[in-house]
Write a protein that holds these residues in place. Structure first.
Motif, short mmCIF file in Angstrom:
data_model
loop_
_atom_site.label_atom_id
_atom_site.label_comp_id
_atom_site.label_asym_id
_atom_site.label_seq_id
_atom_site.Cartn_x
_atom_site.Cartn_y
_atom_site.Cartn_z
N LEU A 143 -9.39 -47.36 37.04
CA LEU A 143 -9.10 -47.13 38.40
C LEU A 143 -8.32 -48.45 38.85
O LEU A 143 -7.55 -48.35 39.91
N ARG A 144 -8.66 -49.30 38.35
CA ARG A 144 -7.66 -50.62 38.54
C ARG A 144 -6.22 -50.46 38.39
O ARG A 144 -5.27 -51.18 38.87
N LEU A 145 -5.89 -49.66 37.39
CA LEU A 145 -4.44 -49.48 37.06
C LEU A 145 -3.79 -48.22 37.70
O LEU A 145 -4.49 -47.60 38.17
N TYR A 146 -2.32 -48.67 38.01
CA TYR A 146 -1.72 -47.42 38.67
C TYR A 146 -1.81 -46.18 37.76
O TYR A 146 -2.10 -46.17 36.45
N PRO A 147 -1.80 -44.91 38.28
CA PRO A 147 -1.74 -43.68 37.46
C PRO A 147 -0.31 -43.74 36.76
O PRO A 147 0.72 -44.15 37.23
N ASP A 186 -3.43 -39.39 41.92
CA ASP A 186 -4.47 -40.39 41.44
C ASP A 186 -4.89 -40.20 40.16
O ASP A 186 -4.85 -38.94 39.63
N ARG A 187 -5.52 -41.12 39.51
CA ARG A 187 -5.89 -41.00 38.13
C ARG A 187 -7.12 -40.16 38.10
O ARG A 187 -7.10 -39.16 36.98
N LEU A 201 -7.87 -50.80 43.17
CA LEU A 201 -7.83 -49.49 43.33
C LEU A 201 -6.61 -48.92 43.16
O LEU A 201 -6.13 -47.72 44.03
N ALA A 202 -5.63 -49.49 42.10
CA ALA A 202 -4.11 -48.79 42.07
C ALA A 202 -4.30 -47.53 41.72
O ALA A 202 -3.49 -46.44 42.15
N GLY A 203 -5.26 -47.19 41.03
CA GLY A 203 -5.17 -45.85 40.48
C GLY A 203 -5.94 -44.69 41.18
O GLY A 203 -5.88 -43.64 40.92
N LEU A 204 -6.40 -45.18 42.47
CA LEU A 204 -6.93 -44.02 43.68
C LEU A 204 -5.73 -43.69 44.67
O LEU A 204 -6.12 -42.94 45.40
N ARG A 205 -4.81 -44.62 45.02
CA ARG A 205 -3.90 -44.54 45.84
C ARG A 205 -4.23 -44.31 47.37
O ARG A 205 -4.42 -43.24 48.03
#
Lengths: 354, 354
Positions: free
Chosen positions: A54-58, A245-246, B214-218
């Motif tokens: 989740l630290r990474l962009y989707p 989001d992921r 939390l880039a993956g959460l938006r």
């Protein structure tokens, strides 16, 4: 009002969604959510994604969702657009695919977000009255326009427009985009998706919020000719690179693939809707034939708004629209069997005692 | 190009985000993600929400996030706006709070999404050149304008503008909104949030994508005078009622409250950035003093684009911008200690052998 607002903001009349109560002891039949939980496979897929990634962009393209939708509907991924709920998809479609120099046509009774999008994007709407039975007349949509939109089944009536009528509208408007908003199609209608390869002016919008029980996850999608989809992508990529989001990507893919869960839950809802319809009719309600997961009902001897308020007093919430032509109706989401029974038991006592 | 596109769409030049590779064996130092995982408390909070409740719409107001941000920064919840990533927040702010009749001012070297928003909302930008050291000169922002925006620290330079300079800009522009885009503020700057109660024309934008991993959460948010926030709400509620999903609401709240995790991880990143800066300098790079989680570096004897390509061949990706004034720089996200070591070891061999 603030001196810092842009001229546009001062003119907006924002959409007001149905109440999302913060207490949990209510029977919530007001925003057409699915009464059954999401696919267990969808929950599992999201569990598996819950961690350091989740630290990474989707993926900005949500390619996995596009592939899953394309596979389900036998389209190519280039014919699929994904957004943060079908409301966001609709917003982008209004901005990308409507010619603002001409009026956008939609029914007089319809999803009340459409006029709000028109304000936001400087589009002039022209409403086409439904007939006395609340049906769309395809002949009304042969006037000059910058685009056409309608929900199918329509909201808040639940009434389905047959595919033949949609073809008539598409044939009459080869130069403008016809958007069919199919939020509720899985509960009893035939999707216009089958027409996409024949009509380059057709955009079909769907959501995971209703038939896939994922209103809480915010994923919607549009399907159409690759050129239309490309127009949507251009607006999306000028607005927000990463709308999904992921967790939502993984959950959506698994939900779309779990056709067994989908068929089982929608089958139960359709059965409950038919039962509910008959019971309401037995109580004196007139009920518009619904192909959705809600019914739109009117009682000749009872004020709809008051009926809604009395149900609310008994901890059951339904939706009431204080608008022309429909102010004597209440919209009731089809709940679980137990919720439908609680509703009917309440309505019976309200109607026989008042 | 399609005959169905609105005139606007045909003119757009969408934003191109940094690559999100679909293979996982890369050292990814190109999109300023946090190298450390999100707060375990945030993951736990999302686990707890993972279930049947996802069938229900989320709170359209994201009230829990507003309350958490307000508590963290000692504001009231009415001073907080929440969006689907800070890019969505920025988009709404451009539409809601910029007067399109006058130019929007921003630096010539800055976040490359700003000109895209200008196209989307019909705003005319006027770029203000940074000085020779890439610093913003507050005196440049005393010309007639419909709004001002800049990142602080600036992107892609990492250079911080002191709060005193921000005050000068705010004082000189009492009638237009000054937006300070603080995506990277937690890595070494002082937030302008402390000025919100003194300046009704200040909007501060932050994100959970960087310092909260939390880039993956938006999830992003804006803070400012309640009137400014109300303007943003009006646009948001005319666009998408429910931008933040149920999991993201719970995860965001827990991440904001877990200050120990936040302090620990940002402390490590700041230490790694300083070490990386010194090592790059020892290798002959000039490095702009960074208050962010990335460094912007230039080697007088090596072509930046080629250096980026060679790193890529070695499975390390950094960001290169082929733009005036910065085409001889590479932007390197601060990774884990191991990632920084791998980068330096690669750079050493590239620079000594070529």
């Amino acid at each position: 009002m603030s001196r810092f607002w842009s001229p546009l903001v001062s003119q907006l009349e924002p959409y007001v969604p149905g109440e999302q109560p913060k207490v949990s002891n209510l029977i919530k039949l007001n925003t057409n959510e699915n009464p059954y939980p999401p696919s267990p496979a969808a929950l599992e897929a999201m569990q598996a994604e819950m961690g350091a990634s989740l630290r990474l962009y989707p993926d900005p393209e949500s390619s996995e969702i596009k592939a899953a939708v394309a596979e389900y509907y036998k389209l190519s991924p280039e014919q699929v657009f994904v957004g943060n709920g079908s409301d966001e998809v609709l917003a982008h479609a209004f901005q990308a695919l409507i010619n603002p120099a001409k009026p956008l046509l939609y029914p007089d009774i319809t999803y009340s977000f459409y006029p709000v999008y028109c304000q936001l994007y400087g589009i002039t709407p022209k409403t086409m009255p439904l007939d006395a039975e609340f049906a769309i007349n395809p002949a009304d949509y042969q006037t000059d326009n910058g685009g056409i939109i309608f929900p199918n089944p329509n909201a808040p009536t639940g009434l389905l427009l047959p595919l033949d009528c949609i073809k008539q509208i598409l044939d009459a408007n080869p130069d403008t985009v016809v958007m069919v908003d199919e939020a509720y199609i899985d509960f009893g209608g035939e999707s216009a998706v089958s027409l996409i390869n024949d009509y380059d002016n057709l955009l079909v919008i769907q959501t995971l919020s209703k038939s896939r029980s994922l209103a809480g996850l915010r994923v919607g999608f549009a399907m159409g000719n690759a050129d239309l989809i490309d127009g949507l992508e251009r607006v999306k990529n000028s607005f927000n690179s990463y709308p999904i989001d992921r967790l939502a990507i993984k959950g959506s893919v698994a939900a779309i693939k779990d056709t067994a869960w989908f068929e089982m839950t929608r089958g139960k809802i359709i059965a409950s809707r038919e039962k509910l319809t008959h019971e309401l009719q037995a109580l004196g309600f007139s009920v518009i034939p619904s192909a959705a997961n809600f019914v739109f009902a009117h009682h000749p001897e009872h004020n709809a708004q008051q009926l809604g308020e009395k149900l609310r007093d008994n901890k059951i919430i339904v939706r009431y629209f204080n608008k022309p032509r429909i102010s004597e109706y209440i919209r009731i989401t089809v709940g679980t069997e137990e919720e439908c029974e609680a509703l009917m038991s309440n309505l019976k006592s309200l109607i026989t005692t008042s």
